[in-house]
Design an enzyme around this catalytic site. Structure first.
Site, mmCIF file in Angstrom:
data_model
loop_
_atom_site.group_PDB
_atom_site.id
_atom_site.type_symbol
_atom_site.label_atom_id
_atom_site.label_comp_id
_atom_site.label_asym_id
_atom_site.label_seq_id
_atom_site.Cartn_x
_atom_site.Cartn_y
_atom_site.Cartn_z
ATOM 1 N N HIS A 156 -3.059 7.024 3.189
ATOM 2 C CA HIS A 156 -3.544 5.760 2.651
ATOM 3 C C HIS A 156 -4.905 5.459 3.272
ATOM 4 O O HIS A 156 -5.121 5.695 4.456
ATOM 5 C CB HIS A 156 -2.552 4.644 2.967
ATOM 6 N N ASN A 187 -10.265 -0.051 0.850
ATOM 7 C CA ASN A 187 -8.812 0.014 0.742
ATOM 8 C C ASN A 187 -8.405 -0.506 -0.644
ATOM 9 O O ASN A 187 -8.667 -1.655 -0.964
ATOM 10 C CB ASN A 187 -8.213 -0.850 1.859
ATOM 11 N N CYS A 246 0.817 -1.216 0.000
ATOM 12 C CA CYS A 246 0.000 0.000 0.000
ATOM 13 C C CYS A 246 0.852 1.269 0.000
ATOM 14 O O CYS A 246 0.337 2.359 -0.227
ATOM 15 C CB CYS A 246 -0.921 0.017 1.205
#
Lengths: 330, 77
Positions: A257, A287, A117
């Site tokens: 994020h 996500n 990520c």
């Protein structure tokens, strides 16, 4: 400019989200979960999922074309393309080479970057060096994922969390004093075991057994990752700010994020940053791993949330474990 | 001593108004309505405050705040 280095900034951004929306109510029909449980634990209301015929490079290509248009740069001008992803179309060729072909960037080198990520922050750091030193002039960086392809739809602890999407940015030389002021990257291989996709590589090649044992899906230790993420987000932001002699009070806008609103709010609390200064879109997309930050950045820019002169902090954390942060003067 | 500090941190994390109501028998999840992520945040705040590490497998055994305080007393001896 006494360092001899050129200032590097973002010339344009773009993103692509698949049309198919999966709500929490849709998931209630597949696994034992509920809308309320998902919302209170994660903040996620819905996510976008690609169809069977769409791969990561398809989303990446669309995001790339939008970023080139916003930047006013043609594909032929690109010197390098980097794609950050944990869901490449295949092991090789790289997804970056597929995008290079799709957009006709015949003068560009191309490679994929694996940093979970945190991929977009790692890309920023890599691309910045090439442009600052004069090696390259225009670089396209992309974060693109189709996590729906590696999700176990029977595991209620993970299948509610993720979504598909892609975000891209074109980097080039900017006015001195603006652009990327600092990048900070970190990694902790010891913690790698908390977030993995076990099979399909050289350690455990695909076999009947690996398929039967669900080893081609995301495995995550939620509470360990939560602890890591909250600390990493605060610490990485502070490190990146310190590298350019700024502190938390200088943050005009934070694009983190998008893993979980509870992680974002716990980190914002630690940074003493009001939520008005934080961009959140995971309620709509979940996500999206390496795609989360560039999609959030693109939306924030297009909505006018980021104004000229702002100190914008990007911060990511994820599988590896990896983390990173960058301060950009708009 | 440790217990009072633990209570203070928990009250801050979970926005508990009446600190007097928290006893060693109080349970984070059953009495203070914390969910699993609240509990993780409480553990993190305690780790930071006492400069210790509380692994998941230990945290899972805590039944009430008395257990937490006892664990931290042992760890910081």
């Amino acid at each position: 400019m006494n360092s001899g280095l050129r200032s590097v900034g973002i010339l344009g951004t773009g993103s692509c989200l698949p049309e198919n929306v999966i709500t929490n109510y849709d998931l209630e029909k597949i696994v034992d979960t509920s809308h309320d449980w998902i919302v209170t634990r994660t903040g996620i209301h819905s996510r976008r999922i690609v169809d069977d015929n769409t791969a990561t490079s398809d989303l990446a290509t669309k995001a790339a074309l939008k970023a080139l248009e916003a930047a006013g740069v043609s594909a032929k001008e690109l010197d390098l393309i980097i794609v950050a992803t944990v869901t490449p179309d295949m092991s090789f060729p790289s997804t970056a080479c597929i995008v290079q072909k799709n957009i006709g960037a015949t003068n560009a080198a191309a490679f994929d970057l694996g940093a979970g990520c945190s991929g977009f922050i790692y890309e920023l750091a890599v691309a910045k060096q090439f442009i600052a030193t004069g090696v390259y002039n225009k670089i396209l960086i992309i974060g693109a994922e189709t996590l729906s392809k590696i999700m176990n739809w029977n595991d209620r602890n993970t299948c509610v969390l993720f979504g598909d999407g892609a975000g891209a940015a074109v980097l080039g030389v900017t006015e001195e004093g603006t652009g990327i002021l600092s990048t900070y990257l970190g990694a902790d291989g010891e913690g790698g075991k908390f977030l993995t996709l076990p099979a399909g590589g050289s350690r455990m090649p695909a076999s009947v057994q690996t398929v039967e044992q669900n080893l081609h899906y995301i495995k995550m230790d939620g509470s360990e990752v939560f602890k890591f993420a909250v600390r990493a987000m605060g610490n990485a932001s502070k490190k990146a700010l310190k590298l350019c002699n700024l502190d938390v009070n200088d943050i005009d806008y934070l694009v983190p994020h998008q893993a979980n609103t509870r992680i974002i709010s716990a980190s914002a609390k630690r940074l003493k940053l009001p939520m008005e200064k934080v961009y959140v879109n995971l309620d709509r997309y979940g996500n999206m791993s390496a795609a989360s930050i560039p999609v959030a950045l693109d939306e924030a820019i297009r909505k006018g949330k980021i104004k000229k002169g702002y100190n914008v902090v990007l911060v990511g954390f994820g599988a590896g474990l990896t983390w990173g942060s960058s301060v950009i003067k708009w | 001593m440790v217990f009072d500090k633990v209570v203070k941190i928990i009250a801050e994390q979970l926005d508990v108004d009446n600190v007097e109501d928290i006893t060693p028998k109080t349970s984070l999840m059953n009495d203070l309505e914390a969910d699993s992520l609240d509990a993780v945040e409480v553990i993190m705040a305690l780790e930071d405050e006492f400069d210790i590490e509380i692994p998941d497998e230990d945290a899972e055994n805590f039944k009430n705040i008395g257990d937490i305080a006892k664990y931290i007393e042992e760890k910081t001896k």
